[in-house]
Enzyme design. Structure first.
Site, PDB file in Angstrom:
ATOM      1  CG  HIS A   7      -1.862   1.040   1.388  1.00  0.00           C
ATOM      2  ND1 HIS A   7      -1.822   1.927   2.433  1.00  0.00           N
ATOM      3  CD2 HIS A   7      -2.927   1.389   0.632  1.00  0.00           C
ATOM      4  CE1 HIS A   7      -2.836   2.763   2.323  1.00  0.00           C
ATOM      5  NE2 HIS A   7      -3.520   2.461   1.232  1.00  0.00           N
ATOM      6  CG  HIS A  54      -3.264   8.692  -0.082  1.00  0.00           C
ATOM      7  ND1 HIS A  54      -3.957   9.496   0.798  1.00  0.00           N
ATOM      8  CD2 HIS A  54      -4.058   7.622  -0.310  1.00  0.00           C
ATOM      9  CE1 HIS A  54      -5.104   8.932   1.090  1.00  0.00           C
ATOM     10  NE2 HIS A  54      -5.196   7.788   0.440  1.00  0.00           N
TER      11      HIS A  54
HETATM   12  O1  G3P Z   1      -6.615   1.728  -2.821  1.00  0.00           O
HETATM   13  C1  G3P Z   1      -6.899   0.963  -1.702  1.00  0.00           C
HETATM   14  C2  G3P Z   1      -6.704   1.859  -0.572  1.00  0.00           C
HETATM   15  O2  G3P Z   1      -5.469   2.453  -0.774  1.00  0.00           O
HETATM   16  C3  G3P Z   1      -7.760   2.922  -0.549  1.00  0.00           C
HETATM   17  O3  G3P Z   1      -7.509   3.766   0.443  1.00  0.00           O
HETATM   18  O4  G3P Z   1      -7.082   6.091   0.934  1.00  0.00           O
HETATM   19  O5  G3P Z   1      -5.274   4.452   1.193  1.00  0.00           O
HETATM   20  O6  G3P Z   1      -6.003   5.111  -1.063  1.00  0.00           O
HETATM   21  P1  G3P Z   1      -6.411   4.897   0.368  1.00  0.00           P
HETATM   22 CA    CA Z   2      -5.012   3.751  -2.726  1.00  0.00          CA
END
Ligand code: G3P
Ligand code: CA
Length: 733
Positions: free
Chosen positions: A50, A92
């Site tokens: 992530h 992000h």
């Molecule tokens: O893309 C999956 C997850 O990353 C969604 O949440 O806010 O971390 O992008 P975020």
């Molecule tokens: Ca994401």
């Protein structure tokens, strides 16, 4: 229509995504076990780094991406925004403020939105130094001065480090950046990543995914992300069916992943990739739900968890005495379980015990720990060797003999059936009261009801029964309760089948074995399939657990002196325990009620025959209960409280069978925790019940507090949020 549906079957079966998903394998997985939705439909559970390995290095920097590749994550996740001059960049947030020094470099440009800055301006920013303050334990000098990367730069960097690397790219705020999808597809094409085995595309925006569906090759997998708010108040099945028209899978917030979610997604052949799963405990929980992969900031943790045996369904303790406890856990595969118990949570000085987790017991394991000190809090942990992940819990031992200590206990039952699927909030509300123990008073599963784990219920095989327990243990609320206190679990009918009588039902031994495998039960109670037993909590309370199923004559048998629910031996034992108990409170755990006529007409399942409904009903077990009732009265046994669930409403009843104005015993009824709720019907009058309170139509549980010093017992009924609906105070002196 969903893309895959356009493929001819032969081609569809040969399509192989390097995502760890193969259409043919998915079909195979479905065929292998058509029963359970709680298993992956992908051929392997993928690890998605992530924002890179963002738990260890600043997110969306070369350092984080490189670390993800070194850790061998299956995918590197990228979030995209667009600069003022139209460049896609990996970041992000919509704003540069959190992860760069934009505020310092451009003090007058609040709120520092990516869309208001040119790429040249963004390139002046330091995207690494913030990490030191946020995560000092992982900070490294080399992180300082890291740059925000364009999508192209990120792809080149990742591809150069590992030509087999796969990307999982999110279009962030696509409504703010018209044309971002076209740019994304263009760049992927140019860099050679517009291939089904190189990339997955994700978005919270359905519109963005639908644009991608139009402009990208048909076989590029699309993932619909969901925040909890997006599904609130919506019909889950409809939403997922809609997603299945264009998406290969879904990326829900981890809080959304429940057995029902898994069932609806997997039924629609949608992969499930929850975000963001960062602790091993959470990872084990998501794996127990059968997810197909997950987003994590700590890819190494998920990869190491999966490599070795691990504790898959939490831990539990039970059968507490003043000197002993039984500890329970389950591993995901054959292993040796190391249990450790200590008086301090750091386990400096611990008792160690090893037990085998074998297929024969569905990889569950139990140990009895003795020589403990009375009235003492113990911490325990279990690890499936050679794996290192340990699940932890705690319990309190009972007070020593002849001591009188205050006590708080919770009781409840009727869990996971009749259309009600975990999670159940009551368990969490119970844990918040920090009870000395939890009495799980029957219907700990609904073996005979269809649920995502066993959609073709009634359960028939050992695997079906085990699957039911595992399904209920996916509930984080139940795990929280089981890990925070000890449990005495008793069985009722739904551990086997509706209203069954043990000796005559062919599934009794299968249901019994699964019950024993999944609850901490000491040998003394389970030997010879006995299940009735007495536990003393000093002189405050004797918990007298009945087995209302194992010895009963068929419900249809006409009542009379020779009809039994408990069997001769258990009845004699009950009398003896009542007579010899010197505890302030005698709490008799009966899995069926005294005065509510349950079961069917002419096949009553509880003690009462319900002759106020049908005077010709000659069933029930009133003769036997009268013997118990007479015994209590004749011997002037004080403070006897029958405690039960089973009826699916809450009820507080006092009994005065000889009508002399003195209460001779009580019946305390709570429930359900997670099954159908009903309204209290009229009671059978045989034993002179006087209702103090009755309420139906809500999930609830019971609380009993004993205060021997003040000579008082307080009984409460609380709803699933912990709100008190009834409170009664009774003398126990
Ligand atoms: O893309 C999956 C997850 O990353 C969604 O949440 O806010 O971390 O992008 P975020
Ligand atoms: Ca994401």
């Amino acid at each position: 229509m969903k893309k895959r549906a356009f493929l001819p079957l032969s081609l569809a079966l040969s399509v192989s995504l390097a995502t760890g998903v193969t259409s043919d394998k998915r079909v195979a997985a479905k065929e292998a076990d058509p029963q359970s939705a709680l298993q992956p439909i992908a051929s392997s559970v993928v690890t998605i780094a992530h924002r890179g390995a963002s738990g260890y290095a600043p997110e969306h920097t070369k350092a984080a991406y490189e670390m993800a590749l070194q850790m061998k994550a299956d995918f590197v996740e990228l979030d995209l925004h667009m600069t003022k001059d139209g460049h896609l960049v990996a970041i992000h947030d919509s704003s540069l403020a959190r992860t760069t020094n934009a505020e310092e470099v451009f003090p007058n440009r609040s709120p520092w939105l990516v869309k208001d800055f040119t790429l040249a301006e963004i390139k002046r920013l330091d995207a690494g130094s913030w990490f030191k303050k946020a995560y000092p334990e992982h900070a490294k000098k080399q992180y300082e001065g890291q740059k925000i990367l364009t999508l192209e730069e990120a792809i080149h960097f990742i591809g150069k480090k590992n030509k087999h690397a796969k990307l999982y790219i999110e279009t962030k705020a696509p409504d703010v950046y018209p044309g971002m999808e076209e740019k994304l597809v263009q760049i992927l094409k140019k860099t050679g990543y517009l291939k089904k085995d190189k990339v997955m595309l994700q978005s919270f925006s359905e519109d963005s995914l639908k644009i991608l569906q139009k402009i990208a090759p048909k076989d590029i997998p699309l993932i619909q992300l969901y925040s909890p708010g997006m599904l609130k108040g919506k019909n889950l099945k409809n939403e997922l069916n809609k997603a299945a028209e264009y998406a290969e899978g879904v990326g829900p917030d981890k809080a959304l992943v429940t057995p029902t979610f898994m069932q609806e997604a997997h039924r629609s052949h949608l992969l499930v990739h929850p975000y963001t799963v960062n602790t091993k405990e959470e990872m084990a929980e998501e794996l127990s739900l059968g997810v197909d992969g997950m987003f994590t900031n700590f890819p190494d943790e998920l990869l190491s968890l999966k490599k070795k045996p691990y504790i898959s369904h939490g831990v539990a303790s039970g059968e507490i005495t003043s000197t002993s406890a039984v500890l329970w856990t389950r591993a995901n595969k054959p292993s040796a379980i190391l249990f450790e118990v200590a008086e301090d949570p750091s386990f400096k000085k611990s008792i160690k015990k090893i037990a085998g987790a074998s297929r024969q017991h569905d990889f569950t394991a139990q140990v009895k720990v003795d020589r403990l000190h009375p009235d003492t809090t113990y911490y325990y942990r279990a690890a499936a060797l050679p794996g290192s992940f340990s699940a932890t819990g705690s319990f309190k031992t009972a007070p020593a003999e002849n001591t009188e200590k205050p006590l708080t206990i919770v009781w409840g039952g009727d869990t996971g059936g009749q259309g009600n699927i975990p999670p159940f909030k009551s368990f969490s509300a119970m844990a918040d009261l920090h009870p000395d123990f939890f009495l799980f008073s029957g219907d700990t599963i609904y073996a005979d009801n269809p649920t995502p784990a066993v959609p073709n219920a009634p359960s028939k095989t050992m695997e079906d029964f085990w699957a039911k327990y595992k399904e209920n243990r996916t509930d984080p609320n139940l795990r929280k309760l089981l890990q925070s206190t000890s449990t005495y679990a008793i069985w009722d009918d739904h551990e086997v089948s509706n209203d069954f009588s043990g000796p005559s039902n062919p599934l009794t031994s299968t249901g019994y074995k699964a019950f024993k495998d999944y609850w901490p039960i000491q040998k003394e109670r389970s030997d010879s399939e006995k299940l009735y037993y007495k536990y003393s909590w000093g002189n405050t309370l004797d918990l007298i657990i009945l087995n209302n199923r194992g010895y009963r004559d068929p419900n249809t048998k006409q009542d009379g002196p020779d009809k039994t629910m408990l069997g001769k031996e258990q009845l004699q034992w009950l009398k003896k325990e009542l007579l010899h108990s010197d505890a302030k409170i005698k709490l008799v755990a009966s899995s069926v009620p005294i005065s509510t006529p349950t079961g069917k007409p002419n096949a009553r399942d509880g003690w009462a025959n319900g002759d106020h409904i049908d005077p010709n009903d000659k069933t029930g077990y009133e003769h036997e209960f009268k013997e118990i009732s007479d015994f209590i009265l004749k011997n002037k046994i004080k403070n006897v409280n029958f405690v039960t669930t089973d009826v699916h409403f809450a009820d507080m009843i006092e009994y005065d069978p000889d009508h002399n104005g003195t209460v001779d015993y009580r019946e305390l009824v709570s429930g359900p925790i997670g099954a159908v709720t009903i309204q209290p019907p009229k009671l059978d009058s045989t034993f002179g019940p006087k209702r103090l309170y009755a309420e139906g139509g809500f999930f609830n549980f019971g609380v009993l507090k004993a205060d021997p010093k003040n000579g008082q017992m307080t009984v409460q009924i609380r709803d699933e949020n912990g709100k008190i609906h009834y409170e009664g105070k009774f003398s126990i002196s």
